[in-house]
Write a protein that holds these residues in place. Structure first.
Motif, PDB file in Angstrom:
ATOM      1  N   PRO A   1      -8.651   1.552 -22.588  1.00 53.06           N
ATOM      2  CA  PRO A   1      -7.505   0.790 -23.082  1.00 53.06           C
ATOM      3  C   PRO A   1      -7.537  -0.634 -22.525  1.00 53.06           C
ATOM      4  N   THR A   2      -7.491  -1.610 -23.429  1.00 49.43           N
ATOM      5  CA  THR A   2      -7.632  -3.010 -23.037  1.00 49.43           C
ATOM      6  C   THR A   2      -6.509  -3.834 -23.653  1.00 49.43           C
ATOM      7  N   TYR A   3      -5.923  -4.695 -22.834  1.00 54.15           N
ATOM      8  CA  TYR A   3      -4.868  -5.596 -23.290  1.00 54.15           C
ATOM      9  C   TYR A   3      -5.337  -7.017 -23.020  1.00 54.15           C
ATOM     10  N   ALA A   4      -5.579  -7.778 -24.087  1.00 55.71           N
ATOM     11  CA  ALA A   4      -6.040  -9.161 -23.957  1.00 55.71           C
ATOM     12  C   ALA A   4      -4.859 -10.102 -24.193  1.00 55.71           C
ATOM     13  N   ILE A   5      -4.531 -10.897 -23.167  1.00 50.09           N
ATOM     14  CA  ILE A   5      -3.381 -11.790 -23.233  1.00 50.09           C
ATOM     15  C   ILE A   5      -3.860 -13.237 -23.210  1.00 50.09           C
ATOM     16  N   PHE A   6      -3.574 -13.955 -24.277  1.00 51.02           N
ATOM     17  CA  PHE A   6      -4.031 -15.325 -24.458  1.00 51.02           C
ATOM     18  C   PHE A   6      -2.856 -16.294 -24.279  1.00 51.02           C
TER      19      PHE A   6
ATOM     20  N   PRO B   1      -6.710   6.858  -3.946  1.00 46.72           N
ATOM     21  CA  PRO B   1      -5.924   6.661  -5.175  1.00 46.72           C
ATOM     22  C   PRO B   1      -6.365   7.627  -6.269  1.00 46.72           C
ATOM     23  N   ASP B   2      -5.474   7.883  -7.217  1.00 43.20           N
ATOM     24  CA  ASP B   2      -5.845   8.747  -8.340  1.00 43.20           C
ATOM     25  C   ASP B   2      -6.272   7.932  -9.558  1.00 43.20           C
ATOM     26  N   SER B   3      -6.086   6.604  -9.510  1.00 41.95           N
ATOM     27  CA  SER B   3      -6.413   5.766 -10.674  1.00 41.95           C
ATOM     28  C   SER B   3      -6.734   4.349 -10.237  1.00 41.95           C
ATOM     29  N   PHE B   4      -7.562   3.690 -11.056  1.00 44.18           N
ATOM     30  CA  PHE B   4      -7.831   2.265 -10.874  1.00 44.18           C
ATOM     31  C   PHE B   4      -7.639   1.541 -12.201  1.00 44.18           C
ATOM     32  N   PHE B   5      -7.059   0.359 -12.120  1.00 49.51           N
ATOM     33  CA  PHE B   5      -6.966  -0.563 -13.251  1.00 49.51           C
ATOM     34  C   PHE B   5      -7.581  -1.890 -12.819  1.00 49.51           C
ATOM     35  N   LEU B   6      -8.032  -2.674 -13.795  1.00 51.19           N
ATOM     36  CA  LEU B   6      -8.541  -4.013 -13.526  1.00 51.19           C
ATOM     37  C   LEU B   6      -7.700  -5.034 -14.275  1.00 51.19           C
TER      38      LEU B   6
ATOM     39  N   ILE C   1       0.252  -1.181 -18.220  1.00 54.85           N
ATOM     40  CA  ILE C   1      -0.352  -0.329 -17.187  1.00 54.85           C
ATOM     41  C   ILE C   1       0.460   0.957 -17.014  1.00 54.85           C
ATOM     42  N   GLU C   2       1.769   0.838 -17.026  1.00 58.16           N
ATOM     43  CA  GLU C   2       2.612   2.030 -16.891  1.00 58.16           C
ATOM     44  C   GLU C   2       2.405   2.988 -18.061  1.00 58.16           C
ATOM     45  N   LYS C   3       2.304   2.437 -19.255  1.00 56.61           N
ATOM     46  CA  LYS C   3       2.101   3.275 -20.442  1.00 56.61           C
ATOM     47  C   LYS C   3       0.752   3.987 -20.394  1.00 56.61           C
ATOM     48  N   VAL C   4      -0.300   3.257 -20.039  1.00 51.77           N
ATOM     49  CA  VAL C   4      -1.633   3.862 -19.973  1.00 51.77           C
ATOM     50  C   VAL C   4      -1.672   4.923 -18.868  1.00 51.77           C
ATOM     51  N   TYR C   5      -1.092   4.597 -17.722  1.00 50.92           N
ATOM     52  CA  TYR C   5      -1.086   5.543 -16.609  1.00 50.92           C
ATOM     53  C   TYR C   5      -0.352   6.831 -16.977  1.00 50.92           C
ATOM     54  N   SER C   6       0.777   6.677 -17.622  1.00 49.30           N
ATOM     55  CA  SER C   6       1.568   7.859 -18.000  1.00 49.30           C
ATOM     56  C   SER C   6       0.835   8.716 -19.025  1.00 49.30           C
ATOM     57  N   SER C   7       0.192   8.059 -19.987  1.00 49.51           N
ATOM     58  CA  SER C   7      -0.476   8.812 -21.053  1.00 49.51           C
ATOM     59  C   SER C   7      -1.724   9.527 -20.553  1.00 49.51           C
TER      60      SER C   7
ATOM     61  N   PRO D   1       0.819  -1.206   0.000  1.00 48.27           N
ATOM     62  CA  PRO D   1       0.000   0.000   0.000  1.00 48.27           C
ATOM     63  C   PRO D   1       0.857   1.262   0.000  1.00 48.27           C
ATOM     64  N   GLY D   2       0.289   2.329  -0.519  1.00 52.35           N
ATOM     65  CA  GLY D   2       0.996   3.604  -0.505  1.00 52.35           C
ATOM     66  C   GLY D   2       1.051   4.298  -1.848  1.00 52.35           C
ATOM     67  N   ASN D   3       0.980   3.526  -2.939  1.00 49.47           N
ATOM     68  CA  ASN D   3       1.001   4.141  -4.263  1.00 49.47           C
ATOM     69  C   ASN D   3      -0.378   4.687  -4.626  1.00 49.47           C
ATOM     70  N   LYS D   4      -0.393   5.710  -5.437  1.00 47.31           N
ATOM     71  CA  LYS D   4      -1.648   6.374  -5.759  1.00 47.31           C
ATOM     72  C   LYS D   4      -2.462   5.644  -6.824  1.00 47.31           C
ATOM     73  N   ALA D   5      -1.829   4.819  -7.623  1.00 48.95           N
ATOM     74  CA  ALA D   5      -2.552   4.054  -8.637  1.00 48.95           C
ATOM     75  C   ALA D   5      -2.748   2.631  -8.127  1.00 48.95           C
ATOM     76  N   MET D   6      -3.986   2.119  -8.210  1.00 49.48           N
ATOM     77  CA  MET D   6      -4.307   0.806  -7.669  1.00 49.48           C
ATOM     78  C   MET D   6      -4.796  -0.121  -8.774  1.00 49.48           C
ATOM     79  N   VAL D   7      -4.296  -1.342  -8.746  1.00 48.15           N
ATOM     80  CA  VAL D   7      -4.649  -2.367  -9.725  1.00 48.15           C
ATOM     81  C   VAL D   7      -5.450  -3.442  -9.004  1.00 48.15           C
ATOM     82  N   ILE D   8      -6.696  -3.623  -9.391  1.00 49.21           N
ATOM     83  CA  ILE D   8      -7.565  -4.629  -8.770  1.00 49.21           C
ATOM     84  C   ILE D   8      -7.482  -5.915  -9.581  1.00 49.21           C
TER      85      ILE D   8
END
Length: 295
Positions: A225-230, A106-111, A286-292, A33-40
């Motif tokens: 923005p969606t990244y599908a990994i198969f 947090p300032d952002s959420f990702f799933l 996630i880093e790229k999307v967050y930065s952009s 915990p502690g970062n402003k962007a959270m990934v669920i």
């Protein structure tokens, strides 16, 4: 000598265990915990904390790049999925985001969705009260439960019997026949049909869905923005299905970036190289999307 990379065999993480829903006694683990962007991170059927095995290494890698990972226990976690629904998962994810917003600001959420967690992520972005707060989504192993169940012995018999029980005994009737318990130990007729019936609530990634049906279920993903990994060797995908073609088709409908992990199985548990490759792809996305989106 054992040269295994210990960074890929993490069995403990620093973090906080939080009660995000007091009424239902639902908890979530917040790693680093502690970062402003959270990934669920949302797991698949029958799974819970620290599943799949790459969760720990992924959470640590995300932390090194400035992200906090959250893994919730939902009512559908472990064997609770048999009585639950995607809509219930969405409601609980909304409660989770409300809690995290107050507790951590947090300032952002990702799933990130794994397996049937992908259905949760897709449904949440369509129906969730907090869907507008999601900055990006990763779908790992978005496969069809219906295609998999149809490939098992007695599939048609199982489906017809579930439909009959649903109609005559009610949707919440538990399927106690060995025909069903040999596959899932605790399951209602409603949830089984959601997974196994054509155009059931969980039916989003099946090979035989028409372009119009896929569009109705997945097109809204174009708005995030969606990244599908198969996984090339995904054991949940019947051999009769041309998986690469299906993956490209699904990604085209979602407007998603498509990535195929060579030689990886469903949970990316059969190869350390695949695990490293997967983690690198997710963290970079996630880093790229967050930065952009932060500019």
């Amino acid at each position: 000598m054992n040269h295994r990379n210990d960074s890929l065999h993490i069995k403990s993480l620093p973090g906080e265990l939080c009660l995000y829903d007091e009424q239902q006694h639902l908890a979530a683990f917040v790693a680093y915990p502690g970062n402003k962007a959270m990934v669920i991170f949302i797991t698949g059927l029958t799974e819970g904390l620290f599943a799949p095995s790459y969760f720990g290494p992924l959470a640590k890698a995300l932390y090194t790049r400035g992200f906090t990972t959250v893994q919730p226990i939902l009512s559908s976690s472990y064997h609770g999925f048999g009585r639950s629904s995607l809509d219930q998962d969405v409601a609980e994810l909304d409660t989770l985001i409300d809690f995290l917003s107050l507790q951590y600001e947090p300032d952002s959420f990702f799933l990130i969705g794994h397996s049937t967690g992908c259905q949760d992520a897709v449904t949440f972005f369509r129906k969730g009260r907090n869907a507008h707060r999601i900055r990006g989504i990763v779908l790992q192993a978005p496969v069809s439960d219906r295609d998999f169940l149809h490939s098992l012995p007695h599939a048609e018999e199982r489906l017809k019997k579930a439909e009959e029980i649903y109609a005559t005994q009610g949707p919440e009737t538990l399927l106690n026949d060995p025909l069903f318990t040999s596959v899932f130990p605790v399951l209602t007729a409603r949830r089984f049909l959601s997974l196994a019936q054509r155009l059931g609530d969980d039916d989003m990634f099946s090979y035989d869905l028409t372009d119009e049906e896929l569009d109705a279920r997945l097109r809204h993903m174009r708005n995030v923005p969606t990244y599908a990994i198969f996984s090339e060797k995904d054991e949940a995908v019947p051999d009769s299905i041309p998986y690469l073609d299906l993956a490209k088709r699904l990604c085209a409908v979602m407007g998603a970036t498509c990535y195929m992990l060579s030689n990886a199985n469903h949970a990316i548990s059969n190869s350390e190289d695949c695990t490293r490759e997967f983690i690198e792809q997710v963290v970079n996305f996630i880093e790229k999307v967050y930065s952009s989106t932060s500019e």
